[in-house]
Design a protein around this motif. Structure first.
Motif, PDB file in Angstrom:
ATOM      1  N   TYR A 134       0.837  -1.198   0.000  1.00  0.00           N
ATOM      2  CA  TYR A 134       0.000   0.000   0.000  1.00  0.00           C
ATOM      3  C   TYR A 134       0.873   1.250   0.000  1.00  0.00           C
ATOM      4  N   ALA A 135       1.953   1.235   0.796  1.00  0.00           N
ATOM      5  CA  ALA A 135       2.835   2.404   0.860  1.00  0.00           C
ATOM      6  C   ALA A 135       3.459   2.686  -0.506  1.00  0.00           C
ATOM      7  N   PHE A 136       3.870   1.637  -1.207  1.00  0.00           N
ATOM      8  CA  PHE A 136       4.436   1.813  -2.542  1.00  0.00           C
ATOM      9  C   PHE A 136       3.388   2.410  -3.479  1.00  0.00           C
ATOM     10  N   GLN A 137       2.204   1.843  -3.483  1.00  0.00           N
ATOM     11  CA  GLN A 137       1.150   2.316  -4.379  1.00  0.00           C
ATOM     12  C   GLN A 137       0.704   3.731  -4.025  1.00  0.00           C
ATOM     13  N   ASN A 138       0.840   4.100  -2.769  1.00  0.00           N
ATOM     14  CA  ASN A 138       0.350   5.395  -2.298  1.00  0.00           C
ATOM     15  C   ASN A 138       1.298   6.547  -2.617  1.00  0.00           C
ATOM     16  N   GLN A 139       2.425   6.255  -3.259  1.00  0.00           N
ATOM     17  CA  GLN A 139       3.304   7.340  -3.684  1.00  0.00           C
ATOM     18  C   GLN A 139       2.573   8.233  -4.693  1.00  0.00           C
ATOM     19  N   SER A 140       2.875   9.528  -4.644  1.00  0.00           N
ATOM     20  CA  SER A 140       2.392  10.405  -5.705  1.00  0.00           C
ATOM     21  C   SER A 140       3.176  10.088  -6.981  1.00  0.00           C
ATOM     22  N   GLU A 141       2.680  10.597  -8.086  1.00  0.00           N
ATOM     23  CA  GLU A 141       3.374  10.359  -9.357  1.00  0.00           C
ATOM     24  C   GLU A 141       4.812  10.877  -9.289  1.00  0.00           C
ATOM     25  N   GLN A 142       4.987  12.066  -8.745  1.00  0.00           N
ATOM     26  CA  GLN A 142       6.336  12.638  -8.682  1.00  0.00           C
ATOM     27  C   GLN A 142       7.230  11.848  -7.728  1.00  0.00           C
ATOM     28  N   GLU A 143       6.659  11.374  -6.646  1.00  0.00           N
ATOM     29  CA  GLU A 143       7.454  10.553  -5.721  1.00  0.00           C
ATOM     30  C   GLU A 143       7.913   9.262  -6.387  1.00  0.00           C
ATOM     31  N   ALA A 145      15.948   6.577 -20.058  1.00  0.00           N
ATOM     32  CA  ALA A 145      14.722   6.289 -20.806  1.00  0.00           C
ATOM     33  C   ALA A 145      13.933   5.244 -20.035  1.00  0.00           C
ATOM     34  N   VAL A 146      12.613   5.333 -20.099  1.00  0.00           N
ATOM     35  CA  VAL A 146      11.749   4.321 -19.504  1.00  0.00           C
ATOM     36  C   VAL A 146      10.784   3.831 -20.575  1.00  0.00           C
ATOM     37  N   VAL A 147      10.481   2.539 -20.512  1.00  0.00           N
ATOM     38  CA  VAL A 147       9.609   1.912 -21.501  1.00  0.00           C
ATOM     39  C   VAL A 147       8.544   1.114 -20.764  1.00  0.00           C
ATOM     40  N   ALA A 148       7.293   1.238 -21.194  1.00  0.00           N
ATOM     41  CA  ALA A 148       6.216   0.437 -20.612  1.00  0.00           C
ATOM     42  C   ALA A 148       5.077   0.345 -21.619  1.00  0.00           C
ATOM     43  N   GLY A 149       4.146  -0.551 -21.360  1.00  0.00           N
ATOM     44  CA  GLY A 149       2.989  -0.696 -22.216  1.00  0.00           C
ATOM     45  C   GLY A 149       2.044   0.477 -22.087  1.00  0.00           C
ATOM     46  N   PHE A 150       1.182   0.627 -23.085  1.00  0.00           N
ATOM     47  CA  PHE A 150       0.263   1.768 -23.140  1.00  0.00           C
ATOM     48  C   PHE A 150      -0.668   1.828 -21.928  1.00  0.00           C
ATOM     49  N   ASP A 151      -0.926   0.678 -21.288  1.00  0.00           N
ATOM     50  CA  ASP A 151      -1.866   0.638 -20.166  1.00  0.00           C
ATOM     51  C   ASP A 151      -1.158   0.536 -18.811  1.00  0.00           C
ATOM     52  N   HIS A 152       0.156   0.756 -18.791  1.00  0.00           N
ATOM     53  CA  HIS A 152       0.899   0.672 -17.528  1.00  0.00           C
ATOM     54  C   HIS A 152       0.560   1.853 -16.625  1.00  0.00           C
ATOM     55  N   THR A 153       0.400   1.568 -15.327  1.00  0.00           N
ATOM     56  CA  THR A 153       0.123   2.615 -14.348  1.00  0.00           C
ATOM     57  C   THR A 153       1.146   2.571 -13.224  1.00  0.00           C
ATOM     58  N   TYR A 154       1.249   3.674 -12.487  1.00  0.00           N
ATOM     59  CA  TYR A 154       2.195   3.808 -11.380  1.00  0.00           C
ATOM     60  C   TYR A 154       1.567   4.798 -10.414  1.00  0.00           C
ATOM     61  N   GLY A 159      -0.818   6.080  -7.134  1.00  0.00           N
ATOM     62  CA  GLY A 159      -2.138   5.693  -6.659  1.00  0.00           C
ATOM     63  C   GLY A 159      -3.306   6.458  -7.226  1.00  0.00           C
ATOM     64  N   THR A 160      -3.108   7.286  -8.266  1.00  0.00           N
ATOM     65  CA  THR A 160      -4.218   8.072  -8.801  1.00  0.00           C
ATOM     66  C   THR A 160      -4.489   7.712 -10.251  1.00  0.00           C
ATOM     67  N   LYS A 161      -5.626   8.178 -10.757  1.00  0.00           N
ATOM     68  CA  LYS A 161      -6.013   7.885 -12.142  1.00  0.00           C
ATOM     69  C   LYS A 161      -5.101   8.588 -13.144  1.00  0.00           C
ATOM     70  N   ASP A 162      -4.332   9.574 -12.690  1.00  0.00           N
ATOM     71  CA  ASP A 162      -3.425  10.293 -13.589  1.00  0.00           C
ATOM     72  C   ASP A 162      -2.069   9.616 -13.728  1.00  0.00           C
ATOM     73  N   ALA A 163      -1.864   8.526 -12.989  1.00  0.00           N
ATOM     74  CA  ALA A 163      -0.559   7.865 -13.003  1.00  0.00           C
ATOM     75  C   ALA A 163      -0.476   6.906 -14.190  1.00  0.00           C
ATOM     76  N   ASN A 164      -0.451   7.477 -15.395  1.00  0.00           N
ATOM     77  CA  ASN A 164      -0.403   6.665 -16.602  1.00  0.00           C
ATOM     78  C   ASN A 164       0.746   7.123 -17.499  1.00  0.00           C
ATOM     79  N   MET A 165       0.960   6.388 -18.575  1.00  0.00           N
ATOM     80  CA  MET A 165       2.098   6.668 -19.448  1.00  0.00           C
ATOM     81  C   MET A 165       1.940   8.011 -20.169  1.00  0.00           C
ATOM     82  N   GLU A 166       0.711   8.391 -20.481  1.00  0.00           N
ATOM     83  CA  GLU A 166       0.497   9.667 -21.162  1.00  0.00           C
ATOM     84  C   GLU A 166       0.985  10.838 -20.319  1.00  0.00           C
TER      85      GLU A 166
END
Length: 318
Positions: A101-110, A123-132, A134-141
């Protein structure tokens, strides 16, 4: 290949000095879509003269945010197999991180600061649907927003087969539907499991078809109940075999599910051996026969099917 096991929050001394290209994902199955992500990261690392690295996790991220059934908690590739596949694909280093939970609860910048910038990713590479995060904005876009221009973001498009996206979910469904051939196409190789040969009831020996009972890890995803053509390997040996996933219903209505392997043209004691099983083709469903003789007759037909399969697919014994 180096494996670095991480626990969040990270200790202060954990960081990277040499430049890396980082592929991110859980990668359960290491299927064709995952392979595309990994190959893109490998190519970029070669272009930049950087280390080819992977950030992955110790269990399903879903464990943190929902209740999962025992079946849902299983994996297509357990730790040893996943690491073997990473190494086979040329990965230099794996950052193996506990997903909490602590890992997932990081902000995008954290997350970016802790797991991308800190390890000196160029460089970082991930699939189009990869998330990081804990929010809905934590996507590759949105990931470039948090990079400050310090690393390149490469997003892999979905890989499709027969007009549908290749995914771990699709592979699990194929295995649940006994379609091991489709699972193999989605993986780019036969679906593989492994387990230890243990003593069973030895009914097969009495029928003229002795079997090796394979004890799989509890978290291994297995094909559904049925009879299959498989290839088994141990040491430097490889053999074609018939596999039964089922409950031996001809002999009882209350036996536990087992995986039993009849290796063709083979007569050795292999108790205690760890067998690698490549699942090649579905033969039939489990049937409750009225007599052991009827079962023996069916096993002969299964053997004929298996030998015919090998004749049509000689590459499986190479």
């Amino acid at each position: 290949m180096e494996i670095v096991k991480l626990h969040y929050p990270l200790q202060a001394e954990i960081k990277g000095d040499e430049k890396i290209v980082l592929a991110m994902g859980f990668f359960d199955g290491v299927h064709l879509g995952h392979q595309d992500v990994l190959n893109k990261a490998k190519q970029k690392a070669q272009e930049l003269g950087a280390k080819f690295c992977v950030l992955t996790y110790n269990h399903h991220p879903a464990v943190v945010y929902k209740q999962m059934t025992a079946h849902e908690k299983r994996y297509l590739t357990l730790y040893d197999e996943k690491m073997r596949l990473f190494e086979q694909m040329g990965v230099d280093r794996v950052y193996y991180t506990n997903y909490t939970y602590a890992f997932q609860n990081q902000s995008e910048q954290e997350f970016v600061n802790n797991f991308i910038k800190r390890f000196n990713a160029v460089a970082v590479v991930a699939g189009f649907d990869h998330t990081y995060g804990g929010t809905k904005d934590a996507n590759m876009e949105n990931l470039p927003k948090y990079s400050n221009g310090e690393f390149e973001v490469i997003t892999a498009d979905p890989v499709t087969l027969d007009g549908e996206k290749v995914s771990s979910t699709r592979i699990r469904k194929a295995l649940d539907d006994c379609d091991v051939e489709l699972a193999g196409k989605l993986l780019g190789r036969p679906y593989r499991t492994s387990g230890v040969t243990v003593h069973g009831r030895e009914v097969g020996r009495l029928l003229g078809y002795p079997t090796a009972n394979i004890e799989h890890p509890e978290l291994q995803w297995l094909p559904s109940i049925g009879i299959y053509v498989v290839r088994v390997s141990f040491g430097d040996e490889s053999h074609i075999a018939m596999a039964s996933v089922g409950h031996n219903v001809t002999f009882s209505d209350s036996l536990p599910m087992t995986v039993e392997i009849n290796i063709l043209d083979f007569d050795k004691n292999i108790y205690g051996e760890t067998l690698t099983i490549d699942w090649l083709s579905y033969i039939r469903g489990e049937v409750k026969f009225d007599t052991p003789q009827q079962l023996t007759s069916q096993l002969y037909d299964d053997e004929v099917f298996t030998r015919n399969y090998v004749q049509k697919h000689p590459e499986v014994i190479d």
